[in-house]
Design an enzyme around this catalytic site. Structure first.
Site, PDB file in Angstrom:
ATOM      1  CB  ALA A 138      -1.043   0.132   1.222  1.00 54.17           C
ATOM      2  CG  LEU A 139       3.914   1.930  -2.244  1.00 51.78           C
ATOM      3  CD1 LEU A 139       4.863   2.169  -3.228  1.00 51.78           C
ATOM      4  CD2 LEU A 139       4.564   2.152  -0.761  1.00 51.78           C
ATOM      5  CD  GLU A 141      -1.157   8.834   1.390  1.00 50.05           C
ATOM      6  OE1 GLU A 141      -1.180   9.881   1.325  1.00 50.05           O
ATOM      7  OE2 GLU A 141      -0.286   8.088   2.362  1.00 50.05           O
ATOM      8  CD  GLN A 349     -10.051  -4.168 -36.181  1.00 52.60           C
ATOM      9  OE1 GLN A 349     -10.353  -3.701 -34.970  1.00 52.60           O
ATOM     10  NE2 GLN A 349     -10.473  -3.633 -37.167  1.00 52.60           N
ATOM     11  N   GLY A 352     -12.799 -10.156 -35.198  1.00 52.66           N
ATOM     12  CA  GLY A 352     -13.808  -9.404 -35.560  1.00 52.66           C
ATOM     13  C   GLY A 352     -15.078  -9.239 -34.689  1.00 52.66           C
ATOM     14  CD  GLU A 376       4.290  -3.185  -9.737  1.00 54.24           C
ATOM     15  OE1 GLU A 376       5.526  -3.415 -10.019  1.00 54.24           O
ATOM     16  OE2 GLU A 376       3.412  -4.518  -9.452  1.00 54.24           O
TER      17      GLU A 376
END
Length: 396
Positions: A138-139, A141, A349, A352, A376
């Site tokens: 958890a980095l 914010e 593509q 289709g 990241e």
């Protein structure tokens, strides 16, 4: 939905040709054969896990990977980024959610293996490596975005060697199911990156709540709130106040492996498009006989090969030279994820209208690949890092 489950007629795991590049050793090629054998043997258990809701699916997959010792092998002795890249390439090519489970668990375990003291390693690593406990990193914010130095989550010290964390982290993989969360918090009053420390927070002990977020490719994902969450100083990874170094070192290693996952997605897209072009016909002519289709297939194959080359080079340089070649990790993520996005789009593509149908391989790939250009470190950030390195003479 995971695109691996669409291949109901076969349990074969395609072995990555990346393992045969000169950056990889016979030991790496032996590793990938072991992973292939494990994957094919474990396919029924993996398929069962993938039939569950994403939160429970990832719990089961992490446990399966832990029982197979794949996390332990990744952090045993010196960290071998080439090995992790091979694993991610192969898992991403076969099952996107399996790659997710492997990568996020390692993202939480690697900083502990690299920077924690022996006592903290002994306390926290076994549960993560066995898969008994789920990890998160958890980095981010909401207000800081990609600027790690502007992290504001507070770690106050009301008594010696005892902190309380207060604040919020956003867009966190595994937030709804994590037991151990690596949290970057501000322990000092210094501006920017000064005074940031990395904690291992036991989310099962209270003081942590989550808010789930639904993604276009379903994952256990969300925001985390910390309300006077108590953490001992003994659970700081690395030195107090130098958590930014732990975070950057971890990200620069793992960034290369994101490129490897992108290469795996691209390879799966090429394999599906190639099969479709050879099997399908229009007006009694195979798609593969149409010059425009042949050109697209050639372009896809070139992109896959280029992605594997840059990822292999970056992983090898990181393993051999470490910090001296870190700008190459940005190039690997940038080049591989951008190439994979284009390759997956070409797969849609060529298929289709069928490529737009929910539950097909192209549609699942289209949803799965998009996030890799963002998390990241977004592509624009990686491009800026690489450009700075070029201008300053660090490369070429």
């Amino acid at each position: 939905m995971t695109f691996g489950s669409n291949k109901a007629s076969s349990e074969e795991w395609p072995v990555s040709p990346m393992a045969h590049l000169p950056f990889f050793s016979p030991a790496h090629r032996g590793f990938i054969e072991e992973l292939r054998a494990w994957g094919e043997h474990s396919e029924p258990d993996i398929a069962h896990a993938l039939s569950l809701e994403p939160d429970e699916a990832v719990r089961r997959l992490v446990r399966l990977l832990g029982e197979g010792d794949w996390f332990a092998r990744a952090v045993d002795g010196s960290i071998d980024i080439r090995q992790i890249c091979l694993a991610r390439d192969m898992m991403a090519c076969r099952h996107d959610l399996l790659d997710y489970a492997y990568s996020i668990q390692l993202l939480a375990a690697l900083p502990i293996a690299l920077h924690a003291d022996d006592a903290l390693k002994a306390k926290c690593l076994p549960g993560l490596l066995s898969g008994e406990r789920i990890g998160a990193f958890a980095l981010t914010e909401k207000e800081s975005g990609t600027d790690i130095g502007s992290v504001m989550l507070r770690a106050d010290e009301p008594e010696p060697e005892r902190f309380t964390l207060t604040g919020r982290k956003c867009w966190i993989a595994n937030a709804p199911i994590a037991d151990d969360v690596l949290v970057l918090a501000r322990t000092g009053s210094g501006a920017g990156t000064l005074g940031l420390s990395m904690f291992i927070v036991d989310a099962t002990q209270g003081g942590v709540t989550f808010e789930p977020v639904d993604l276009i490719a379903p994952r256990p994902f969300g925001h985390l709130s910390f309300e006077t969450c108590a953490v001992d100083a003994s659970r700081i990874v690395g030195d107090r106040g130098l958590g930014i170094a732990v975070a950057i070192d971890t990200l620069e290693r793992c960034r290369i492996t994101v490129g490897a996952a992108a290469a795996g997605f691209a390879r799966r897209a090429f394999l599906d498009a190639h099969r479709h072009a050879l099997d399908s016909a229009q007006r009694s002519k195979k798609l593969s006989d149409i010059p425009a289709v042949r050109q697209i297939l050639g372009d896809m194959a070139a992109s896959v090969n280029a992605a594997q080359l840059i990822v292999g080079q970056a992983a090898n340089e990181m393993d051999q030279k470490g910090a001296r070649m870190r700008p190459l990790s940005s190039l690997a993520k940038l080049a591989a994820t951008e190439a994979a996005q284009k390759t997956v789009d070409q797969c849609v593509q060529l298929n289709g209208a069928n490529g737009l149908v929910a539950g097909t391989v192209p549609e699942a790939l289209y949803r799965a690949i998009r996030s890799l250009r963002i998390y990241e470190g977004a592509s624009e950030v990686q491009a800026a890092i690489w450009a700075d390195a070029v201008v300053s003479g660090q490369v070429l």
